[in-house]
Enzyme design. Sequence first.
Site, PDB file in Angstrom:
ATOM      1  N   LYS A 177       0.847  -1.192   0.000  1.00  0.00           N
ATOM      2  CA  LYS A 177       0.000   0.000   0.000  1.00  0.00           C
ATOM      3  C   LYS A 177       0.885   1.245   0.000  1.00  0.00           C
ATOM      4  O   LYS A 177       1.864   1.296   0.761  1.00  0.00           O
ATOM      5  CB  LYS A 177      -0.877  -0.071   1.258  1.00  0.00           C
ATOM      6  CG  LYS A 177      -1.994   0.917   1.370  1.00  0.00           C
ATOM      7  CD  LYS A 177      -2.823   0.583   2.614  1.00  0.00           C
ATOM      8  CE  LYS A 177      -4.045   1.454   2.746  1.00  0.00           C
ATOM      9  NZ  LYS A 177      -4.871   1.075   3.929  1.00  0.00           N
TER      10      LYS A 177
ATOM     11  N   SER B 259      -9.469   0.302   2.827  1.00  0.00           N
ATOM     12  CA  SER B 259      -8.700   1.217   2.008  1.00  0.00           C
ATOM     13  C   SER B 259      -7.511   0.566   1.305  1.00  0.00           C
ATOM     14  O   SER B 259      -6.915   1.184   0.416  1.00  0.00           O
ATOM     15  CB  SER B 259      -8.172   2.381   2.870  1.00  0.00           C
ATOM     16  OG  SER B 259      -7.329   1.896   3.910  1.00  0.00           O
TER      17      SER B 259
ATOM     18  N   SER C  31      -9.845  -1.890   6.978  1.00  0.00           N
ATOM     19  CA  SER C  31      -9.150  -1.661   5.699  1.00  0.00           C
ATOM     20  C   SER C  31      -8.236  -2.790   5.241  1.00  0.00           C
ATOM     21  O   SER C  31      -7.764  -2.761   4.090  1.00  0.00           O
ATOM     22  CB  SER C  31      -8.344  -0.362   5.767  1.00  0.00           C
ATOM     23  OG  SER C  31      -9.198   0.746   5.716  1.00  0.00           O
TER      24      SER C  31
END
Lengths: 62, 465
Positions: free
Chosen positions: B76, B151, B175
């Site tokens: 990420k 996310s 997330s």
Amino acid sequence: MSFDPQSVAAAAKALGIALSQEQADAAAKSLAAPLAKIASFRVDFDVEPAHYAAALDKGRAR
Amino acid sequence: MSDPANWTLVEAAAAVAAKKISSVELTQTAIARAKAWQPKINAFIALGADEALAAAKRADATPAKGKLHGVPLAHKDMYYRKGRVASCGSAIRRDWKADTTATVLRRLDAAGAIDLGTLNMAEFAFGPTGHNYHHGHCRNPWNQAHMTGGSSSGSGASVAARIVYAALGSDTGGSIRMPSFCNGLVGIKPTWGRVSKAGAMPLSWSMDTVGPLTRSVADAARILGIIAGADPEDTTASAVPVEDYEAACGKSVAGMRLGLPQGYFDQNIDGQVAASIEAAAKVFEKLGVKLVPVKMPDLDAINAAGTMITGAEAASAHRAWLAEMPAKYSDQVRARLSTGLAIPAVAYLDALRNRAAAIPGFIADVFGQCDALLCPVSDRPVPTIAETDVGGGPAMGPLLAALTRLCRPFNVLGLPSLSVPCGFDKAGLPLGFQLAGRPFAEATLFALGAAYERETTWSRMAPQA
């Protein structure tokens, strides 16, 4: 703990941020229920936020 | 030899260590797959092909130095690497270069992992759907009309598409678990403090956790075992000893007690999701696990505390940028951050105090009766991108609250939770459950998840290119 759009806008303005009426309305609406829930809490006088990590440590399986 | 792209991380690492395949071959395959999938799923923000291949060549020229030697991963885009852009999924940091390297990346580097680049994510990790108006929406490899969840959207999409063998995500309100659910992956949201956050973009300091999304439970156990533990650069990282998570994956679960929540987690759940949880419970029962109904305490109160905590902490982190460049945020993120500006300090502190007070009671009431809870991750099958494209308008609040409702309580309480795939819906999109446990009981969750995985085939299924 009541909340209205004017309070939201005033709080943001005090921090240097201008919210539109629409933004203030939406923020007040989304905060109403959780704030009411917070207002219903009664936490023991001696509890501190920092007790969080200690509570996790104490909650371990031994 | 089976297709290396379909190996698990543990299998790939073993193959490189045994010189059955080179790191260069694995990395070339990953790069080719990344390029083929990118137009469809937009998983990468920046693909570092040249750097990764150079690192793979060095790995092949040196003796194996760790449990991830020569294995390509990507993460990420919120984990800082010195000199590299970490956009955090935003326009504000589109060109911002970190001046330090995250502890978790240093630990993965030390274990020999190859870093293939940075992955798409929700803007500043503040969104559960996978939409991103600055870098493009991430799309689900199982069906590109559907959301990846967020996310950690690119983490979910890239691992599911068999591009990389694992990816770090972060979990403040679901997330890691939501994209794991949406993409048919395993994801571990560890106990708060189990993994250092040094060099990771903050969203909500007292709720943020770091963990991997993987293709198998054993893969997640390996990554967590490498990144967990105390860190002098993060005083909130716990010194509680790190257990042997990989060994836990091989343990018998017969006699363990699995709690079936009565209340909250069984409310307003889609029929397909509920059926998948019931089916999973039967698998555990077959394994000798005792199923125990457990009445849930008032988790709406816990969720309300989470709204206050994340809202206030995120608004504080972003206040200066909100004042200086509000137009650089998407409508949804700006609206959510603006809401946090109005949270009274006393309400925020009361939420923190309530959380501290609630944890001992929750542990005693719930984990006095069971070793782990079996819960849904999502109240619904994976929605489409269009269905969840609500921007910052009036539909935003109810939708985001519903999408995070089943994950967030474990963030507020700081408890570990493991997401495991458990089937597919009628549209062919993955389904999954989560196992939540006591603080620092990740090993118990891995044991249960791995035992379930051995009895089923869901984790082995991959989307077709």
